[in-house]
Design a protein around this motif. Structure first.
Motif, PDB file in Angstrom:
ATOM      1  N   ALA A 197     -11.425  -7.704   6.066  1.00  0.00           N
ATOM      2  CA  ALA A 197     -12.712  -7.157   6.519  1.00  0.00           C
ATOM      3  C   ALA A 197     -12.637  -6.572   7.926  1.00  0.00           C
ATOM      4  N   THR A 198     -11.525  -6.808   8.626  1.00  0.00           N
ATOM      5  CA  THR A 198     -11.372  -6.278   9.979  1.00  0.00           C
ATOM      6  C   THR A 198     -11.135  -4.776   9.933  1.00  0.00           C
ATOM      7  N   SER A 199     -11.912  -4.025  10.714  1.00  0.00           N
ATOM      8  CA  SER A 199     -11.753  -2.572  10.782  1.00  0.00           C
ATOM      9  C   SER A 199     -11.543  -2.176  12.244  1.00  0.00           C
ATOM     10  N   ILE A 200     -10.301  -1.854  12.605  1.00  0.00           N
ATOM     11  CA  ILE A 200      -9.939  -1.495  13.981  1.00  0.00           C
ATOM     12  C   ILE A 200      -8.958  -0.332  13.950  1.00  0.00           C
ATOM     13  N   ASP A 201      -8.872   0.395  15.074  1.00  0.00           N
ATOM     14  CA  ASP A 201      -7.916   1.496  15.124  1.00  0.00           C
ATOM     15  C   ASP A 201      -6.536   0.968  15.503  1.00  0.00           C
ATOM     16  N   ASP A 202      -5.545   1.849  15.457  1.00  0.00           N
ATOM     17  CA  ASP A 202      -4.161   1.428  15.637  1.00  0.00           C
ATOM     18  C   ASP A 202      -3.894   0.872  17.032  1.00  0.00           C
ATOM     19  N   ASP A 203      -4.481   1.464  18.059  1.00  0.00           N
ATOM     20  CA  ASP A 203      -4.268   0.973  19.418  1.00  0.00           C
ATOM     21  C   ASP A 203      -4.867  -0.416  19.600  1.00  0.00           C
ATOM     22  N   THR A 204      -6.044  -0.641  19.045  1.00  0.00           N
ATOM     23  CA  THR A 204      -6.668  -1.960  19.146  1.00  0.00           C
ATOM     24  C   THR A 204      -5.814  -3.002  18.444  1.00  0.00           C
ATOM     25  N   GLU A 205      -5.304  -2.668  17.271  1.00  0.00           N
ATOM     26  CA  GLU A 205      -4.429  -3.572  16.538  1.00  0.00           C
ATOM     27  C   GLU A 205      -3.204  -3.915  17.377  1.00  0.00           C
ATOM     28  N   LEU A 206      -2.612  -2.899  17.977  1.00  0.00           N
ATOM     29  CA  LEU A 206      -1.418  -3.111  18.795  1.00  0.00           C
ATOM     30  C   LEU A 206      -1.707  -4.044  19.972  1.00  0.00           C
ATOM     31  N   LEU A 207      -2.807  -3.823  20.659  1.00  0.00           N
ATOM     32  CA  LEU A 207      -3.132  -4.639  21.824  1.00  0.00           C
ATOM     33  C   LEU A 207      -3.477  -6.077  21.435  1.00  0.00           C
ATOM     34  N   LEU A 208      -4.128  -6.258  20.293  1.00  0.00           N
ATOM     35  CA  LEU A 208      -4.400  -7.613  19.828  1.00  0.00           C
ATOM     36  C   LEU A 208      -3.098  -8.349  19.504  1.00  0.00           C
ATOM     37  N   LEU A 209      -2.165  -7.648  18.897  1.00  0.00           N
ATOM     38  CA  LEU A 209      -0.864  -8.258  18.596  1.00  0.00           C
ATOM     39  C   LEU A 209      -0.157  -8.708  19.872  1.00  0.00           C
ATOM     40  N   PHE A 210      -0.209  -7.883  20.903  1.00  0.00           N
ATOM     41  CA  PHE A 210       0.476  -8.245  22.136  1.00  0.00           C
ATOM     42  C   PHE A 210      -0.281  -9.297  22.927  1.00  0.00           C
TER      43      PHE A 210
ATOM     44  N   SER B 257      -1.102 -15.468  -3.211  1.00  0.00           N
ATOM     45  CA  SER B 257      -2.563 -15.504  -3.154  1.00  0.00           C
ATOM     46  C   SER B 257      -3.126 -14.132  -2.794  1.00  0.00           C
ATOM     47  N   VAL B 258      -4.411 -14.083  -2.525  1.00  0.00           N
ATOM     48  CA  VAL B 258      -5.099 -12.820  -2.230  1.00  0.00           C
ATOM     49  C   VAL B 258      -4.397 -12.094  -1.078  1.00  0.00           C
ATOM     50  N   ALA B 259      -4.180 -10.795  -1.245  1.00  0.00           N
ATOM     51  CA  ALA B 259      -3.453 -10.006  -0.253  1.00  0.00           C
ATOM     52  C   ALA B 259      -4.223  -9.934   1.058  1.00  0.00           C
ATOM     53  N   ASP B 260      -3.487 -10.036   2.186  1.00  0.00           N
ATOM     54  CA  ASP B 260      -4.137  -9.901   3.488  1.00  0.00           C
ATOM     55  C   ASP B 260      -4.266  -8.428   3.847  1.00  0.00           C
ATOM     56  N   ARG B 261      -4.732  -8.152   5.061  1.00  0.00           N
ATOM     57  CA  ARG B 261      -5.033  -6.785   5.490  1.00  0.00           C
ATOM     58  C   ARG B 261      -3.806  -5.882   5.482  1.00  0.00           C
ATOM     59  N   PHE B 262      -2.636  -6.434   5.770  1.00  0.00           N
ATOM     60  CA  PHE B 262      -1.415  -5.628   5.755  1.00  0.00           C
ATOM     61  C   PHE B 262      -0.865  -5.484   4.343  1.00  0.00           C
ATOM     62  N   GLU B 263      -0.901  -6.559   3.573  1.00  0.00           N
ATOM     63  CA  GLU B 263      -0.369  -6.530   2.213  1.00  0.00           C
ATOM     64  C   GLU B 263      -1.136  -5.583   1.305  1.00  0.00           C
ATOM     65  N   GLN B 264      -2.363  -5.229   1.683  1.00  0.00           N
ATOM     66  CA  GLN B 264      -3.177  -4.326   0.868  1.00  0.00           C
ATOM     67  C   GLN B 264      -2.790  -2.857   1.045  1.00  0.00           C
ATOM     68  N   GLN B 265      -1.884  -2.563   1.957  1.00  0.00           N
ATOM     69  CA  GLN B 265      -1.493  -1.174   2.181  1.00  0.00           C
ATOM     70  C   GLN B 265      -0.694  -0.629   0.998  1.00  0.00           C
ATOM     71  N   ALA B 266      -0.639   0.694   0.902  1.00  0.00           N
ATOM     72  CA  ALA B 266       0.088   1.352  -0.187  1.00  0.00           C
ATOM     73  C   ALA B 266       1.603   1.220   0.017  1.00  0.00           C
TER      74      ALA B 266
END
Length: 221
Positions: free
Chosen positions: A68-81, A163-172
């Motif tokens: 359900a998380t909807s963020i852009d690529d830069d936000t994702e990167l900064l959260l990871l770091f 189990s149910v796919a997470d946000r990354f596993e749902q990618q093509a």
């Protein structure tokens, strides 16, 4: 690393080992087997993971993996770091300074592969951002990275049984093909640190390959 840690010899510090790979390659099983082998050899170890590994980082992990998380690529990167920085300061560096081996499920290579190649298609601007964040906030990289190599389609088939796919596993699937290309590029760039492990075959066969590499690298029986 603190000044007191810098005074310690390499033999007094713990080993830092990371596991990498696309989805479904068997990292969890391989890490469990390695930890059991380290325990049998009387080696103190800490098993951890990314994103996550510290209480704060685990909270960020839940956000990053939530479909359900909807963020852009830069936000994702900064959260990871943000998660990684806390993980490093609160968990990894203290363990290493005490002589404990750190076995980490994913580290900076996953960010380069997933965000740099999977998200950004190998765009030089994103890769530069990642390299800059690593240089500024990550004082120590793994001394050995085990890349579990398995065809993407086979790994995705294995992951699909979970189990149910997470946000990354749902990618093509093409997203994961680009990630594989990222890991391959990293292995070419860092041959002394990144060791390719054939992840085909039984878990016993894969575990034996991993132990052969680790025992040779760190002079274990």
């Amino acid at each position: 690393m603190t000044a007191s840690n810098e005074l310690k010899s390499a033999s007094e510090l713990g080993r830092f080992i990371s596991f990498e790979g696309t989805e479904g390659v068997g990292k969890t099983t391989a890490i469990e087997a390695l930890c059991a082998r380290l325990q049998d050899n009387g080696i103190d170890y800490l098993r951890t993971r990314e994103p996550g590994g510290s209480p704060f980082a685990e909270r960020l992990r839940s956000i990053l993996l939530d479909p359900a998380t909807s963020i852009d690529d830069d936000t994702e990167l900064l959260l990871l770091f943000a998660a990684r920085c806390d993980h490093m300061q609160q968990v990894i560096l203290p363990a290493l300074s005490q002589g404990t081996w750190v076995i980490c499920d994913r580290f900076t290579d996953s960010t380069i592969a997933y965000q740099g190649y999977g998200r950004a298609h190998g765009d030089s601007v994103m890769l530069t951002k990642i390299d800059t964040l690593i240089a500024q906030f990550i004082p120590q990289l793994p001394e050995l990275t085990l890349w579990l190599d398995l065809p993407v389609d086979e790994g995705m088939a294995r992951a699909g049984k979970r189990s149910v796919a997470d946000r990354f596993e749902q990618q093509a699937s093409d997203f994961f093909m680009r990630i594989y290309e990222g890991f391959s590029a990293l292995a070419d760039q860092h041959p002394d640190r990144i060791q390719l492990i054939d992840a085909n075959g039984s878990s016993e066969e894969v575990n034996a390959r991993i132990w052969q590499v680790i025992s040779a690298r760190f002079d274990l029986s």
